[in-house]
Design a protein around this motif. Structure first.
Motif, mmCIF file in Angstrom:
data_model
loop_
_atom_site.group_PDB
_atom_site.id
_atom_site.type_symbol
_atom_site.label_atom_id
_atom_site.label_comp_id
_atom_site.label_asym_id
_atom_site.label_seq_id
_atom_site.Cartn_x
_atom_site.Cartn_y
_atom_site.Cartn_z
ATOM 1 N N PHE A 87 6.208 -2.122 2.411
ATOM 2 C CA PHE A 87 6.021 -0.776 2.962
ATOM 3 C C PHE A 87 6.385 0.287 1.933
ATOM 4 C CE2 PHE A 87 10.436 -1.639 4.048
ATOM 5 C CZ PHE A 87 11.074 -0.435 3.812
ATOM 6 N N ALA A 88 5.932 1.483 2.214
ATOM 7 C CA ALA A 88 6.129 2.609 1.300
ATOM 8 C C ALA A 88 6.382 3.861 2.120
ATOM 9 C CB ALA A 88 4.901 2.798 0.414
ATOM 10 N N GLU A 108 0.858 -1.184 0.000
ATOM 11 C CA GLU A 108 0.000 0.000 0.000
ATOM 12 C C GLU A 108 0.893 1.233 0.000
ATOM 13 O OE1 GLU A 108 -2.541 0.463 3.404
ATOM 14 O OE2 GLU A 108 -3.897 1.809 2.315
ATOM 15 N N LEU A 109 0.616 2.156 -0.930
ATOM 16 C CA LEU A 109 1.515 3.300 -1.068
ATOM 17 C C LEU A 109 1.211 4.421 -0.079
ATOM 18 C CD1 LEU A 109 1.764 3.416 -4.966
ATOM 19 C CD2 LEU A 109 3.419 2.511 -3.329
ATOM 20 N N SER A 110 -0.034 4.508 0.381
ATOM 21 C CA SER A 110 -0.370 5.550 1.356
ATOM 22 C C SER A 110 -1.652 5.176 2.084
ATOM 23 C CB SER A 110 -0.553 6.902 0.658
ATOM 24 O OG SER A 110 -1.020 7.855 1.586
ATOM 25 N N SER A 111 -1.515 4.858 3.353
ATOM 26 C CA SER A 111 -2.705 4.472 4.117
ATOM 27 C C SER A 111 -3.562 5.675 4.490
ATOM 28 C CB SER A 111 -2.284 3.734 5.396
ATOM 29 O OG SER A 111 -1.453 4.564 6.178
ATOM 30 N N THR A 145 4.036 4.066 5.336
ATOM 31 C CA THR A 145 2.886 3.161 5.318
ATOM 32 C C THR A 145 3.405 1.736 5.353
ATOM 33 O OG1 THR A 145 1.422 4.663 4.119
ATOM 34 C CG2 THR A 145 0.919 2.324 3.984
ATOM 35 N N PHE A 146 3.081 1.017 6.418
ATOM 36 C CA PHE A 146 3.522 -0.365 6.559
ATOM 37 C C PHE A 146 2.350 -1.312 6.371
ATOM 38 C CE2 PHE A 146 6.602 2.004 9.125
ATOM 39 C CZ PHE A 146 7.790 1.507 8.617
ATOM 40 N N SER A 172 10.340 -5.176 14.025
ATOM 41 C CA SER A 172 11.794 -5.025 13.898
ATOM 42 C C SER A 172 12.158 -4.290 12.612
ATOM 43 C CB SER A 172 12.467 -6.400 13.938
ATOM 44 O OG SER A 172 11.970 -7.224 12.892
ATOM 45 N N VAL A 173 11.422 -4.580 11.527
ATOM 46 C CA VAL A 173 11.678 -3.883 10.265
ATOM 47 C C VAL A 173 11.256 -2.420 10.370
ATOM 48 C CG1 VAL A 173 11.043 -3.759 7.825
ATOM 49 C CG2 VAL A 173 11.520 -5.979 8.885
ATOM 50 N N ARG A 174 10.132 -2.193 11.020
ATOM 51 C CA ARG A 174 9.676 -0.809 11.197
ATOM 52 C C ARG A 174 10.718 0.002 11.971
ATOM 53 N NH1 ARG A 174 3.195 -1.203 11.510
ATOM 54 N NH2 ARG A 174 2.961 -3.191 10.480
ATOM 55 N N ASP A 175 11.296 -0.637 12.949
ATOM 56 C CA ASP A 175 12.330 0.047 13.736
ATOM 57 C C ASP A 175 13.560 0.344 12.875
ATOM 58 O OD1 ASP A 175 10.649 -0.118 15.915
ATOM 59 O OD2 ASP A 175 11.646 -1.871 16.776
ATOM 60 N N GLN A 176 13.908 -0.615 12.007
ATOM 61 C CA GLN A 176 15.051 -0.387 11.118
ATOM 62 C C GLN A 176 14.787 0.788 10.179
ATOM 63 O OE1 GLN A 176 15.315 -4.788 9.893
ATOM 64 N NE2 GLN A 176 17.411 -4.065 9.599
#
Lengths: 283, 105
Positions: free
Chosen positions: B22-23, A173-176, B31-32, B39-43
């Protein structure tokens, strides 16, 4: 002086009402031949509250009695829960039209009238969903008020206010925050559309793909993909699909993925240079 | 001014961050997807904290120069096209995520 006079729809043994109504206290109207099941109202949002809008009349059949209302009821969001779907019912309380929000669903009788399940004195007027901040909403990005009867086409749209990027090889998803959220009826189709342009910083031969996710990051059947002829070469995408999702709440969002490098989808605060997503619903 | 610039993708790669699901936006929005672990979000957050949005974009190419290609062909005479492509992609990947160790190779 009451502004309505109700007679049973079976009055005189006929399956239609002959009704005398004193409208606005000013004149007497003779309403003949009202069909069983009539509903001249549309559920709308006005000033932060739900209310009814008369459409080609002001009569409604509730449990076999036809009422004519010229004073519209309102329903404030104050006591409801956040991000919750409500069925909005109309009932007559001592001659006064009254709206009620309930999570109890509805049943359609043999005459096509939709009632609160288990209570035929409450006729379904529409669907409404509260926002996270417990407000009713009917904006381009949040179409949260649908009318049961007297439906019309409604547009929903949103756009990227700034460039959006991903390096994901799987759909992301590019923008939630730039979804379109909406309600729909089970018997209605919706049309989803996305268009805009994007580019990739990867070399020639690498792919950039775009699609629409409905309620998640699984793409619909249609999508757009192109092979980069050169890095950072913008390409347009666009298309639509008609769909029949289940009744209730949904959201649609633009998805993207790349085979290499970073893909960027254009966004802007002004029209003409940004990706957008839109839907046509009915209600 | 943008909060995330064009170098962010290559910085994520250089940091070894898994890139799936994610973007990000030029305005700083992340945006995840629901499957992206914390852990990836933290990275990603760590890379963003060190990010300079004014940093220039990585080279707008595969990262291969003419010299690279000639060198590859010279080194790989007698090998198959597939083998050459494999070597080229390997070099391309290394250039997309330069590290001190890779630069010395």
């Amino acid at each position: 002086m009451p502004d309505q006079l109700a007679l049973p729809t079976t009055f005189g043994g006929l399956a239609a009402a002959i009704q005398l109504a004193l409208l606005d206290g000013n004149y007497l109207a003779l309403v003949r031949g009202l069909p069983v099941g009539v509903n001249n109202f549309r559920l709308i949002l006005s000033g932060g509250n739900l209310t009814l809008q008369p459409v080609n009349g002001c009569s409604v059949d509730i449990n076999g009695t036809v009422y004519a209302y010229t004073s519209m009821p309102t329903l404030a969001p104050g006591t409801f829960s956040a991000s919750t779907l409500y069925y909005v019912y109309l009932t007559d309380v001592s001659g006064v039209a009254t709206l009620e929000g309930s999570t109890t669903g509805y049943t359609v009788d043999t005459k096509g009238r939709a009632y609160k399940t288990g209570d035929a004195t409450r006729r379904l007027m529409g669907l409404a969903r509260t926002t996270a901040g417990v407000a009713w909403a009917d904006t381009s990005a949040q179409r949260f008020v649908l009318s049961r009867d007297n439906r019309r086409d409604i547009g929903a749209s949103n756009y990227f206010a700034a460039n959006r990027s991903t390096a994901s090889n799987a759909w992301a998803e590019l923008s939630s925050s730039e979804r379109i959220e909406f309600l729909t009826w089970a018997e209605e189709a919706i049309t989803l559309d996305a268009h805009g342009s994007a580019y990739s910083d990867a070399g020639a031969g690498n792919n950039v793909s775009t699609s629409i996710g409905l309620d998640g990051t699984s793409p619909l059947d249609f999508y757009w993909v192109w092979n980069n002829a050169a890095p950072n070469l913008g390409q347009a995408f666009g298309g639509m699909e008609t769909w029949g999702p289940a009744e209730g709440y949904h959201y649609a969002t633009i998805l993207g993925k790349v085979s290499a490098g970073t893909g960027t989808w254009y966004g802007n605060a002004s029209p003409g240079g940004r990706c957008m997503i839109s839907a046509r619903i009915r209600g | 001014m943008d909060k995330i610039g064009p170098s962010f993708g290559s910085e994520l790669r250089a940091a070894g961050v898994p890139l799936e699901g994610f973007a990000w936006g030029a305005d700083g929005q992340l945006t995840f997807g629901p499957d992206v672990p914390q852990s990836v979000r933290d990275q990603v957050a760590a890379v963003l904290a060190a990010h300079d949005p004014s940093a220039p974009a990585p080279p707008a190419s595969d990262g291969l120069t003419v010299d690279d290609v000639v060198s590859l062909l010279a080194d790989q005479q007698g090998t198959t096209v597939d083998q050459l492509l494999t070597r080229a992609k390997s070099l391309q990947a290394a250039k997309a995520a330069p590290t001190p160790a890779q630069r010395m190779e």
